[in-house]
Scaffold this motif. Structure first.
Motif, mmCIF file in Angstrom:
data_model
loop_
_atom_site.group_PDB
_atom_site.id
_atom_site.type_symbol
_atom_site.label_atom_id
_atom_site.label_comp_id
_atom_site.label_asym_id
_atom_site.label_seq_id
_atom_site.Cartn_x
_atom_site.Cartn_y
_atom_site.Cartn_z
ATOM 1 N N LEU A 65 0.679 1.378 3.489
ATOM 2 C CA LEU A 65 -0.321 2.450 3.488
ATOM 3 C C LEU A 65 -0.584 2.991 2.080
ATOM 4 O O LEU A 65 -1.739 3.215 1.707
ATOM 5 C CB LEU A 65 0.107 3.583 4.427
ATOM 6 N N ALA A 66 0.455 3.189 1.282
ATOM 7 C CA ALA A 66 0.265 3.741 -0.069
ATOM 8 C C ALA A 66 -0.596 2.832 -0.955
ATOM 9 O O ALA A 66 -1.542 3.322 -1.584
ATOM 10 C CB ALA A 66 1.612 4.035 -0.729
ATOM 11 N N PRO A 67 -0.343 1.515 -1.023
ATOM 12 C CA PRO A 67 -1.241 0.693 -1.841
ATOM 13 C C PRO A 67 -2.663 0.645 -1.275
ATOM 14 O O PRO A 67 -3.636 0.612 -2.031
ATOM 15 C CB PRO A 67 -0.600 -0.698 -1.842
ATOM 16 N N PHE A 68 -2.775 0.674 0.047
ATOM 17 C CA PHE A 68 -4.090 0.701 0.680
ATOM 18 C C PHE A 68 -4.848 1.967 0.265
ATOM 19 O O PHE A 68 -6.010 1.908 -0.132
ATOM 20 C CB PHE A 68 -3.920 0.633 2.202
ATOM 21 N N ALA A 123 6.246 12.532 4.063
ATOM 22 C CA ALA A 123 5.069 12.954 3.280
ATOM 23 C C ALA A 123 5.348 12.874 1.784
ATOM 24 O O ALA A 123 4.510 12.386 1.014
ATOM 25 C CB ALA A 123 4.660 14.371 3.672
ATOM 26 N N SER A 124 6.520 13.327 1.358
ATOM 27 C CA SER A 124 6.838 13.284 -0.074
ATOM 28 C C SER A 124 7.027 11.851 -0.560
ATOM 29 O O SER A 124 6.615 11.502 -1.668
ATOM 30 C CB SER A 124 8.071 14.138 -0.383
ATOM 31 N N LEU A 125 7.614 11.006 0.270
ATOM 32 C CA LEU A 125 7.771 9.605 -0.117
ATOM 33 C C LEU A 125 6.421 8.891 -0.172
ATOM 34 O O LEU A 125 6.189 8.069 -1.063
ATOM 35 C CB LEU A 125 8.723 8.891 0.844
ATOM 36 N N LEU A 126 5.517 9.230 0.746
ATOM 37 C CA LEU A 126 4.175 8.652 0.700
ATOM 38 C C LEU A 126 3.436 9.110 -0.555
ATOM 39 O O LEU A 126 2.772 8.317 -1.213
ATOM 40 C CB LEU A 126 3.380 9.024 1.956
ATOM 41 N N ALA A 127 3.568 10.387 -0.905
ATOM 42 C CA ALA A 127 2.885 10.909 -2.099
ATOM 43 C C ALA A 127 3.392 10.227 -3.371
ATOM 44 O O ALA A 127 2.586 9.815 -4.221
ATOM 45 C CB ALA A 127 3.080 12.418 -2.193
ATOM 46 N N THR A 128 4.701 10.072 -3.500
ATOM 47 C CA THR A 128 5.214 9.408 -4.703
ATOM 48 C C THR A 128 4.869 7.919 -4.696
ATOM 49 O O THR A 128 4.609 7.339 -5.751
ATOM 50 C CB THR A 128 6.737 9.589 -4.868
ATOM 51 N N ALA A 129 4.850 7.305 -3.523
ATOM 52 C CA ALA A 129 4.455 5.895 -3.447
ATOM 53 C C ALA A 129 2.988 5.727 -3.834
ATOM 54 O O ALA A 129 2.630 4.761 -4.506
ATOM 55 C CB ALA A 129 4.707 5.344 -2.045
ATOM 56 N N LEU A 130 2.144 6.670 -3.442
ATOM 57 C CA LEU A 130 0.732 6.608 -3.826
ATOM 58 C C LEU A 130 0.592 6.702 -5.342
ATOM 59 O O LEU A 130 -0.143 5.925 -5.962
ATOM 60 C CB LEU A 130 -0.060 7.720 -3.143
ATOM 61 N N LEU A 131 1.312 7.628 -5.965
ATOM 62 C CA LEU A 131 1.286 7.727 -7.431
ATOM 63 C C LEU A 131 1.815 6.447 -8.080
ATOM 64 O O LEU A 131 1.291 5.980 -9.087
ATOM 65 C CB LEU A 131 2.100 8.935 -7.901
ATOM 66 N N PHE A 132 2.860 5.893 -7.487
ATOM 67 C CA PHE A 132 3.431 4.644 -7.988
ATOM 68 C C PHE A 132 2.380 3.536 -7.966
ATOM 69 O O PHE A 132 2.188 2.825 -8.953
ATOM 70 C CB PHE A 132 4.649 4.263 -7.140
ATOM 71 N N TRP A 133 1.672 3.389 -6.844
ATOM 72 C CA TRP A 133 0.684 2.321 -6.735
ATOM 73 C C TRP A 133 -0.518 2.571 -7.628
ATOM 74 O O TRP A 133 -1.123 1.626 -8.138
ATOM 75 C CB TRP A 133 0.281 2.112 -5.277
ATOM 76 N N LEU A 134 -0.882 3.841 -7.841
ATOM 77 C CA LEU A 134 -1.957 4.128 -8.800
ATOM 78 C C LEU A 134 -1.542 3.707 -10.209
ATOM 79 O O LEU A 134 -2.355 3.204 -10.979
ATOM 80 C CB LEU A 134 -2.334 5.613 -8.761
ATOM 81 N N ALA A 135 -0.268 3.895 -10.530
ATOM 82 C CA ALA A 135 0.235 3.465 -11.841
ATOM 83 C C ALA A 135 0.298 1.943 -11.930
ATOM 84 O O ALA A 135 -0.037 1.358 -12.963
ATOM 85 C CB ALA A 135 1.612 4.070 -12.101
ATOM 86 N N ILE A 136 0.702 1.283 -10.846
ATOM 87 C CA ILE A 136 0.746 -0.186 -10.827
ATOM 88 C C ILE A 136 -0.654 -0.755 -11.033
ATOM 89 O O ILE A 136 -0.865 -1.667 -11.832
ATOM 90 C CB ILE A 136 1.345 -0.698 -9.498
ATOM 91 N N LEU A 137 -1.618 -0.214 -10.309
ATOM 92 C CA LEU A 137 -2.989 -0.716 -10.413
ATOM 93 C C LEU A 137 -3.633 -0.375 -11.751
ATOM 94 O O LEU A 137 -4.568 -1.045 -12.178
ATOM 95 C CB LEU A 137 -3.832 -0.165 -9.259
#
Length: 156
Positions: A65-68, A123-137
């Protein structure tokens, strides 16, 4: 050509462009629905114990979900990506620290007995994963190796 005909022609062209632009969005939305459905089946699937359901939820949220959501936010919302190596290092460390903090024995026991804490954890793990994937991309070019290292460090 009269103004009325121009208005009709431009409206028709605009509708065609809007329809053409919607088609990729519909495909992406459908993919998101499929990911969520698979996640729900994995979470409530037969034969899965509470620990396996918990881990399935983590995998769905952080690795699907986070990379999506990151791709959606970059493509359609013009979200800023985190483009520096420092940002990637910070969000990688934050993601790992948060994951380990939530799974420390005391925190894990607390989240098992308090649904609000359990929701906060996800929720907090999803938020940090979203930031992680934004940094990866956002990590492009010659320094792309940093993304590979971050993905390996986080076990993705």
């Amino acid at each position: 050509m009269s103004r009325a005909k121009l208005a009709i022609a431009s409206t028709a062209n605009g509708a065609l462009r809007a329809r053409a632009a919607w088609e990729p969005r519909a495909k992406i939305a459908l993919a998101g629905v499929v990911v969520c459905a698979v996640g729900l089946v994995a979470y409530a699937g037969p034969g899965l114990g509470p620990r396996a359901s918990h881990m399935a939820t983590h995998i769905i949220l952080m690795s699907a979900l986070a990379p999506f959501l990151a791709v959606l936010s970059i493509r359609f919302a013009s979200a800023a990506v985190l483009t520096t190596g420092r940002a990637l290092a910070i969000v990688t460390a934050a993601q790992l620290a948060l994951l380990y903090a939530w799974h420390a024995p005391g925190a894990a026991a607390y989240t098992e007995s308090h649904p609000a804490a359990h929701l906060s954890m996800h929720a907090s793990l999803l938020a940090t994963a979203l930031l992680f994937w934004l940094a990866i991309l956002g990590d492009t070019g010659i320094a792309r190796w940093r993304s590979v290292a971050a993905l390996a460090i986080t076990g993705k």
